[in-house]
Scaffold this motif. Structure first.
Motif, PDB file in Angstrom:
ATOM      1  N   GLU A 142       0.824  -1.017  -0.135  1.00 27.43           N
ATOM      2  CA  GLU A 142       0.078  -0.005  -0.204  1.00 27.43           C
ATOM      3  C   GLU A 142       0.774   1.145  -0.116  1.00 27.43           C
ATOM      4  O   GLU A 142       1.719   1.131   0.673  1.00 27.43           O
ATOM      5  CB  GLU A 142      -0.813  -0.137   1.087  1.00 27.43           C
ATOM      6  CG  GLU A 142      -1.963  -1.141   1.185  1.00 27.43           C
ATOM      7  CD  GLU A 142      -3.172  -0.720   2.294  1.00 27.43           C
ATOM      8  OE1 GLU A 142      -2.848  -0.078   2.987  1.00 27.43           O
ATOM      9  OE2 GLU A 142      -4.190  -1.464   2.114  1.00 27.43           O
ATOM     10  N   THR A 143       0.355   2.326  -0.793  1.00 23.71           N
ATOM     11  CA  THR A 143       1.100   3.542  -0.902  1.00 23.71           C
ATOM     12  C   THR A 143       0.739   4.656  -0.075  1.00 23.71           C
ATOM     13  O   THR A 143       1.238   5.668  -0.207  1.00 23.71           O
ATOM     14  CB  THR A 143       1.425   4.069  -2.343  1.00 23.71           C
ATOM     15  OG1 THR A 143       0.023   4.189  -2.862  1.00 23.71           O
ATOM     16  CG2 THR A 143       1.872   2.789  -3.231  1.00 23.71           C
ATOM     17  N   GLY A 144      -0.407   4.320   0.893  1.00 27.36           N
ATOM     18  CA  GLY A 144      -0.862   5.692   1.454  1.00 27.36           C
ATOM     19  C   GLY A 144      -2.188   6.190   0.537  1.00 27.36           C
ATOM     20  O   GLY A 144      -2.147   5.983  -0.392  1.00 27.36           O
ATOM     21  N   PRO A 145      -2.905   6.779   1.192  1.00 28.12           N
ATOM     22  CA  PRO A 145      -4.302   7.491   0.981  1.00 28.12           C
ATOM     23  C   PRO A 145      -3.780   8.766  -0.288  1.00 28.12           C
ATOM     24  O   PRO A 145      -3.108   9.511   0.089  1.00 28.12           O
ATOM     25  CB  PRO A 145      -5.251   7.681   1.961  1.00 28.12           C
ATOM     26  CG  PRO A 145      -4.323   7.980   2.944  1.00 28.12           C
ATOM     27  CD  PRO A 145      -2.931   7.270   2.669  1.00 28.12           C
ATOM     28  N   VAL A 146      -4.819   8.822  -1.029  1.00 25.34           N
ATOM     29  CA  VAL A 146      -4.753   9.991  -2.056  1.00 25.34           C
ATOM     30  C   VAL A 146      -6.091  10.389  -2.087  1.00 25.34           C
ATOM     31  O   VAL A 146      -7.221   9.845  -2.442  1.00 25.34           O
ATOM     32  CB  VAL A 146      -4.280   9.802  -3.492  1.00 25.34           C
ATOM     33  CG1 VAL A 146      -4.563  10.977  -4.269  1.00 25.34           C
ATOM     34  CG2 VAL A 146      -2.848   9.355  -3.744  1.00 25.34           C
ATOM     35  N   THR A 147      -6.566  11.696  -1.706  1.00 25.95           N
ATOM     36  CA  THR A 147      -7.957  12.428  -1.600  1.00 25.95           C
ATOM     37  C   THR A 147      -7.901  13.405  -2.546  1.00 25.95           C
ATOM     38  O   THR A 147      -7.157  14.292  -2.424  1.00 25.95           O
ATOM     39  CB  THR A 147      -8.114  12.824  -0.061  1.00 25.95           C
ATOM     40  OG1 THR A 147      -7.998  11.557   0.774  1.00 25.95           O
ATOM     41  CG2 THR A 147      -9.534  13.296  -0.289  1.00 25.95           C
TER      42      THR A 147
END
Length: 392
Positions: free
Chosen positions: A171-176
């Protein structure tokens, strides 16, 4: 012998009419030799048609449907005496004016390849020997779509979406991403101010963020449907690195000359517009894509009381979400802040009429093969739509 027919619009050089208006035209008949003529006729015709195919080979199916709005033939002169089969014309040019009142309810003209709403003036002359010469002249009808009669046109709308990408199973972390429009109704010539924020909390960069105005046209034929998608205009921002944010603070998305939403009055073609946001996430299997509805009208919103108006109490925003609200805090854009732009076009200033920039020109047979120049037989036509040039 050379016979030519020409149709000229007398009361409207732009060739754009509204339902209920009167078309004043002139049919010109020219002959280079003595001609025995049975009659000269003008016809006014409005119709829509859809046509496409699915499958291939033995499974290929054709789908088509036609909807007629009017078809009226008017004799400009006609031999009615049984003892006179034809009327003798000497060489020369002869003009015949003709008027036609358009029906009060008509859909706007549209050319979309898979289907069209088309309006034509036709003329034909019957010469002794069974020869018939024909000519036709396309024109545009624009049905009014007044944004001031549509409450949703003034309503702001917004959407946000969050995705957690993955790269090689990590997982690369959230993008919002969040996009907000201060209203939904626009006319060609206006710019759509874009307010958006892209927050990258992942470990991979976002290559670019693109916001575009899209037209989706649905064509129908006896229960079958097909859709065509067209990008009207596009603006983009560059890369957003890990831990960074990008703010859109009113970037203008152009509304080019294009047909009004819905194509009211036509039951076999429907037009919808959306404002779409797309974030291209580097190294991820999932990009962010979502859209907000847009209404394209023919008459712009007028200021109410001379000032921008907020939404009614209790209806601050029309909110669309692709998923439950993300934990990322979009601190740079207040989600409940009301920002309503003032329409910039003078209230009483009339529009110009600009040729459609969202569909290709179509070759419409102008006249039968009486011309020495074969290209003269066709006209490359596209409808014209109201265009409101903004104040500098």
């Amino acid at each position: 012998m050379v016979v030519t027919l020409t149709i000229t619009l007398l009361n409207n050089q732009s060739g754009v009419y509204s339902p209920g208006q009167t078309i004043q035209a002139n049919v010109q008949f020219n002959t280079t030799e003595n001609s025995r003529v049975k009659g000269l006729f003008a016809k006014f015709k409005g119709e829509s048609r859809t046509s496409w195919s699915t499958g291939s080979g033995d499974n290929r199916q054709s789908h088509s449907q036609t909807e007629s709005y009017f078809k009226t033939e008017i004799p400009l002169f006609q031999v009615t005496n049984a003892d006179e089969d034809f009327l003798e014309f000497v060489p020369g040019t002869f003009n015949y004016p003709v008027n036609f009142v358009l029906p009060e309810t008509l859909p706007s003209a549209f050319e979309g390849g898979t289907g069209y709403v088309r309006y034509l003036i036709k003329a034909k002359v019957k010469i002794k020997g069974g020869i018939i010469y024909r000519v036709q002249h396309p024109f545009t009808v624009i049905a009014m779509l007044d944004l001031n009669t549509m409450p949703e046109a003034r309503m702001p709308t917004q959407m946000q979406d969050t995705k957690t990408g993955c790269c090689w199973c990590c997982e690369t972390g959230p993008v919002t991403c969040m996009m907000r429009l201060d209203r939904q109704g626009y006319v060609p010539g206006e710019g759509i101010p874009i307010y958006a924020e892209v927050t990258n909390s992942g470990t991979q960069s976002i290559r670019k963020t693109t916001i575009s105005l899209h037209m989706t046209t649905e064509f129908r034929a006896h229960g079958s449907t097909t859709k065509r998608h067209k990008t009207i205009s596009t603006i983009s921002h560059g890369a957003v690195g890990p831990g960074e944010s990008d703010i859109w603070s009113g970037d203008q998305l152009a509304v080019l000359p294009t047909p009004p939403s819905y194509l009211y009055g036509c039951t076999i073609i429907d037009i919808q517009y959306t404002c779409q946001l797309s974030a291209d996430m580097e190294g991820s299997l999932m990009d962010i894509n979502f859209e907000l509805p847009i209404i394209i009208g023919t008459m712009p919103l007028r200021p109410v009381g001379g000032f921008p108006q907020p939404p009614p109490p209790g209806q601050d925003w029309t909110v669309h979400t692709n998923q439950p609200p993300a934990s990322v805090s979009l601190t740079n854009i207040n989600m409940t802040e009301t920002v309503v732009t003032q329409p910039t076009h003078p209230m009483d200033a009339p529009p110009s009429y600009e040729e459609c920039m969202t569909t290709e020109r179509v070759r419409i047979m102008r006249q039968n093969s009486n011309s020495a120049d074969q290209e003269d037989e066709f006209t490359n036509f596209t409808p014209s739509y109201p265009y409101y040039k903004q104040n500098p």
